[in-house]
Design an enzyme around this catalytic site. Structure first.
Site, short mmCIF file in Angstrom:
data_model
loop_
_atom_site.label_atom_id
_atom_site.label_comp_id
_atom_site.label_asym_id
_atom_site.label_seq_id
_atom_site.Cartn_x
_atom_site.Cartn_y
_atom_site.Cartn_z
N TYR A 58 0.86 -1.18 0.00
CA TYR A 58 0.00 0.00 0.00
C TYR A 58 0.90 1.24 0.00
CZ TYR A 58 -4.10 -2.89 0.88
OH TYR A 58 -5.11 -3.82 0.76
N GLU A 59 0.48 2.28 -0.70
CA GLU A 59 1.36 3.44 -0.89
C GLU A 59 1.61 4.21 0.40
OE1 GLU A 59 -0.47 5.66 -4.00
OE2 GLU A 59 -2.04 6.47 -2.72
N SER A 60 0.86 3.89 1.45
CA SER A 60 1.15 4.48 2.75
C SER A 60 2.43 3.90 3.35
CB SER A 60 -0.04 4.25 3.69
OG SER A 60 -0.43 2.89 3.69
#
Lengths: 256, 288
Positions: A58-60
Site C-alpha cells: 500500500y502506498e502508505s
C-alpha cells in the site's frame, strides 16, 4: 463462443464478477501495488482464495500487508500492524516502486482510452473544469514503473472515451512502441477489467480489444457502453463465472 | 530545543498571513486540530502544501484561508469528494484558488530535497503526462553518467511544517510510529515546525518503525490529545469513519458548511471544546 446464461439466473452482481475477474489476474508470489477501493478488494480476494502468497504493498508504506478485513483507508492500523515492513512514503516510491520491485499495479480511472491512458484529474478544460477530480496520487509512477498494470473500472461511454480530457497516467500513449520511445521501464497496462468484460492489450498496436464478456453480457452491450469503436478479439470468450469459493471469500471480506 | 506551548500560542507565533504551510499526515496522524486553530485565528492568503489534502484542507479552503494549494491527491478517501475544494477550483468559491499539482512520488521527492538542503530532486516519472505540461514546477534533467532523461522537481521549503506524533518526552524529543508518511521530511524541510502529541512521557519505549525527531529540530511541541481526530493515531485512536461519511453532505452545501464551522470551530476555543461540541456518537468506539 459458449452460450451465456440469462441475467436472472445469475447468483452474483456485475461488480462481484468484476472484482473476481480482477483478482484472478494475480498469482501467488506476485508483488502488487494496491489502491483503496476495488483494487484493494480484488487483491485481498486473491490473497484469500487462489493466491495466498501475493504480496500487497500500500502506498502508505505498508509492505506485505495481510489485513483480515477491508481497510477503509490506506492509513488503517490493520495494514501497518500486519505488514512485513512499514516504510516512509519517499521510500515506498523510490526504493520499492521506482526501483522496479513491483510486478503489478492496480489502477482505477475516471476516464480511460483505447491505449490504456488514464485521467483522474479533470473532466472538461483543466483551467475551468466541469468536474475537478482528486488528481494523480501515486498513479503516474505506478503506471511508469510496475512491470504490468491492470485497470479496473465500471464500463460506460463517459468513462471509456475516445479522447481523454487530461492524461494523468500514461498507458501506451498513441499506441505501438510509444512506451519504448519514452523509455518507460514497465510494460504498461495489460488488462482492463470492467463490470461487463475483460479487455486485453493487443501485442503490436497496444490497443485494448474485447477478450471476454462476463456471463449474461452480450457483445453489443459492451460495444455500446464503450466510447471508442471497440474491436472484438477473434477468440472472444465468456469469463468463467465466479466459483462458490470466490463468492464466499469476497462476501465475507466485504461484509467484514 | 523545542518549547512546550499551547496550540493557540504555537499557531499565533509561527503561522502568519501569506505563509507557506504544510500540515502533513499521510492518511494517519493528520493534524486536524492545528488546521482548525488556523481557522479560528482567521489566517489568510496561505499557500497550503499537502500530499493528500482531505477534510481539514476542505475546511481551510472553504473558510477562505488559502490562496494556493500544492498537492498530489485531494479527496475524502472512501467517502466522497472535497466539495469546498471543488467549489474553489470549479467556481472560485469563496475565492479563486491557485493550484500546483504533482504526483505522490513528485511531492515526496520535493520534500526529500527540501529536507536534504538540495535545490531540487529527481525521479523517473511524469513522462508523457499532461501534468508535465500544466505544472511549471516539473522539468527535466539528463543524468551526466548514463544520459537518462529524468524528471526534476524543486525542493519544497515551507515556512511552517505541522505534524502529529504519538509522544514527546520531557525534553521535547518527539516519537511517531506506524505509518509515518512524509512527516519527518515535512519537518526537516520547513523553516519552523509545530508537533502535536497525544501524550508526554518520561521515556520512549521502542516501537516498530518508530521515528524520533530530536528536540532541536522542532520549534513547538503541543500536547493535544486526539489532535488527529477524526483520523488515526495508532495505539491511541481509530479513524472516526462516521465523521468522514457525514462530511460529504456538510461539505456539499456551502450554507450547511459555514453553519457547521461556526458551531464547531469558530464558537469553540480549542480542540477539547471542539470534541465536546460533536455528537457523542462520533466519538464512540475510537479507542485503539
Amino acid at each position: 463462443m459458449t452460450e451465456s446464461p440469462t441475467r436472472e439466473a445469475l447468483k452474483w452482481t456485475n461488480d462481484e464478477m468484476m472484482t473476481v475477474a480482477a483478482a484472478r489476474e494475480l498469482t501467488s508470489g506476485t508483488v502488487c501495488f494496491v489502491g483503496i477501493g476495488l483494487p484493494s478488494t480484488a487483491a485481498n480476494l486473491a490473497r484469500a482464495s487462489h493466491a495466498p502468497d501475493v504480496v500487497l504493498i500500500y502506498e502508505s508504506g505498508c509492505i506485505g500487508a495481510k489485513p483480515d478485513r477491508l481497510p477503509p483507508s490506506i492509513g488503517d492500523g490493520i495494514l501497518s500492524r500486519t505488514a512485513d515492513a512499514v516504510v516512509s512514503v519517499p521510500e515506498i516510491f523510490a526504493y520499492w516502486l521506482q526501483a522496479g520491485r513491483v510486478d503489478v499495479g492496480f489502477l482505477g480511472a475516471a476516464q480511460v482510452d483505447r491505449f490504456g491512458n488514464i485521467n483522474t484529474t479533470v473532466v472538461g478544460e483543466y483551467g475551468s473544469p466541469q468536474v475537478r477530480l482528486p488528481g494523480a496520487g501515486g498513479a503516474p509512477e505506478i503506471a511508469t514503473s510496475c512491470s504490468r498494470v491492470i485497470i479496473t473500472l465500471r464500463h460506460s461511454p463517459r468513462a471509456m472515451v475516445e479522447k481523454l480530457d487530461f492524461v494523468t497516467s500514461v498507458g501506451h500513449g498513441d499506441g505501438g512502441d510509444f512506451r519504448a520511445r519514452l523509455g518507460l521501464p514497465g510494460r504498461g497496462p495489460q488488462a482492463m477489467i470492467t463490470d461487463l468484460g475483460v479487455l486485453r492489450c493487443e501485442p503490436e498496436s497496444r490497443e485494448f480489444v474485447l477478450s471476454s464478456v462476463h456471463p449474461g453480457v452480450e457483445i453489443p452491450d459492451v460495444i455500446e457502453a464503450t466510447g471508442w469503436a471497440l474491436r472484438v478479439a477473434d477468440d472472444v470468450s465468456v469469463t468463467a463465472p465466479p466459483t462458490d469459493g470466490e463468492l464466499h471469500a469476497l462476501r465475507s471480506f466485504v461484509g467484514a | 530545543m523545542a518549547r512546550f506551548s499551547s496550540l493557540h500560542d504555537a499557531v499565533a507565533e509561527h503561522i502568519h498571513d501569506g505563509d507557506t504551510v504544510a500540515l502533513e499526515g499521510f492518511t494517519h496522524l493528520i493534524p486536524f486540530a492545528a488546521g482548525q486553530e488556523i481557522i479560528r485565528q482567521r489566517r489568510k492568503d496561505l499557500t497550503l502544501v499537502r500530499m493528500t489534502p482531505d477534510i481539514i484542507y476542505d475546511q481551510l479552503i472553504g473558510m477562505g484561508c488559502a490562496r494556493k494549494l500544492i498537492f498530489s491527491w485531494a479527496g475524502n478517501p472512501g467517502a466522497g469528494s472535497l466539495h469546498r475544494f471543488r467549489d474553489a477550483v470549479e467556481h472560485s468559491v469563496p475565492h479563486h484558488l491557485e493550484i500546483e499539482e504533482h504526483s505522490h512520488a513528485g511531492m515526496a521527492t520535493r520534500y526529500q530535497a527540501g529536507a536534504s538542503g538540495l535545490p531540487f530532486g529527481m525521479l523517473r516519472g511524469y513522462a508523457g503526462t499532461d501534468l508535465a505540461t500544466i505544472t511549471p514546477t516539473i522539468s527535466w534533467v539528463t543524468c551526466p553518467f548514463t544520459g537518462e532523461n529524468l524528471a526534476a522537481v524543486p525542493a519544497l521549503r515551507p515556512d511552517v511544517g505541522v505534524i502529529c506524533a504519538q509522544q514527546a518526552d520531557r525534553d521535547g524529543n518527539v516519537m511517531m510510529w506506524g505509518i509515518t508518511g512524509v512527516q519527518k521530511e515535512a519537518v526537516l524541510a520547513s523553516q519552523r515546525s509545530i508537533v502535536l502529541v497525544e501524550e508526554v512521557v518520561d521515556a520512549f519505549s521502542p516501537h516498530t518503525n518508530g521515528v524520533v525527531l530530536p528536540s532541536w529540530v522542532v520549534d513547538d511541541v503541543c500536547l493535544v490529545p486526539s489532535g488527529s481526530y477524526p483520523s488515526y493515531a495508532q495505539d491511541y485512536s481509530q479513524r472516526a469513519s462516521a465523521f468522514y461519511s457525514q462530511w460529504e453532505p456538510i461539505s456539499k452545501d456551502c450554507e450547511k458548511f459555514l453553519a457547521w464551522m461556526d458551531e464547531h470551530v469558530l464558537a469553540t476555543s480549542d480542540h477539547a471544546e471542539f470534541l465536546a461540541s460533536l455528537d457523542p456518537a462520533l466519538l464512540e468506539d475510537i479507542n485503539d
